[in-house]
Design an enzyme around this catalytic site. Sequence first.
Site, PDB file in Angstrom:
ATOM      1  N   SER A  38      48.246 -28.008 -20.267  1.00  0.00           N
ATOM      2  CA  SER A  38      48.486 -27.931 -18.636  1.00  0.00           C
ATOM      3  C   SER A  38      49.094 -28.772 -17.945  1.00  0.00           C
ATOM      4  O   SER A  38      50.433 -28.540 -16.675  1.00  0.00           O
ATOM      5  CB  SER A  38      47.758 -26.738 -17.736  1.00  0.00           C
ATOM      6  N   LYS A 109      45.053 -30.912 -11.492  1.00  0.00           N
ATOM      7  CA  LYS A 109      46.689 -30.497 -11.598  1.00  0.00           C
ATOM      8  C   LYS A 109      47.127 -31.869 -10.786  1.00  0.00           C
ATOM      9  O   LYS A 109      46.352 -32.906 -10.619  1.00  0.00           O
ATOM     10  CB  LYS A 109      46.610 -28.939 -10.180  1.00  0.00           C
TER      11      LYS A 109
END
Length: 189
Positions: A38, A109
């Site tokens: 990701s 993230k």
Amino acid sequence: MKIMNAIFDWSYSIIIAFTCALLINAFLFQPTRVQGSSMEPTLQNDNYLFVSKVSHTLRQLPDYSDIVIIDSRVLRERTWKDDLVDPMNTYLGMLKLVDQSADHHIWVKRIIGKPGDVLEFKDNKVFRNGIALEEPYTKELMLYSSEKKITVPEDHVFVMGDNRNNSSDSRFIGPVPINQVLGKVVLKL
């Protein structure tokens, strides 16, 4: 009697060292490992990271574009026990003593929005407060779009993965409470 004293001294030293290591990892610095794609191209699967947890300990708001680790269980209240248990699970997972994939709730993230920001997703871009973000770190053109504008609530941040087309992030779990931003990545190995 000497053997018992030696065993006691070694046990005492090991307990003190373990306690110090646990406190350092819970509140100051923690190594961790990237699991998944990701954050490509910035971070690759199995990269090792060092995370500063000082901002979490002091409840400081991260900056835009900071790469952080979060507790993705945003509807669950995080406690100090989590701050002690998560680093232990990370170490055991890095040593392959436990399977971290079974309960993988710590995500890596990037900070995209801070409290009060209005975010939009259109024309293959992220807009913050009406201005398209320049994001040279993303993997490819974002395919996600939404008619809905999102206002980041007070004491929350909005996070996204750099691999926008293959990332579970705030678009799906919602804004992340500040106390669930566990630290900032300061070194990649």
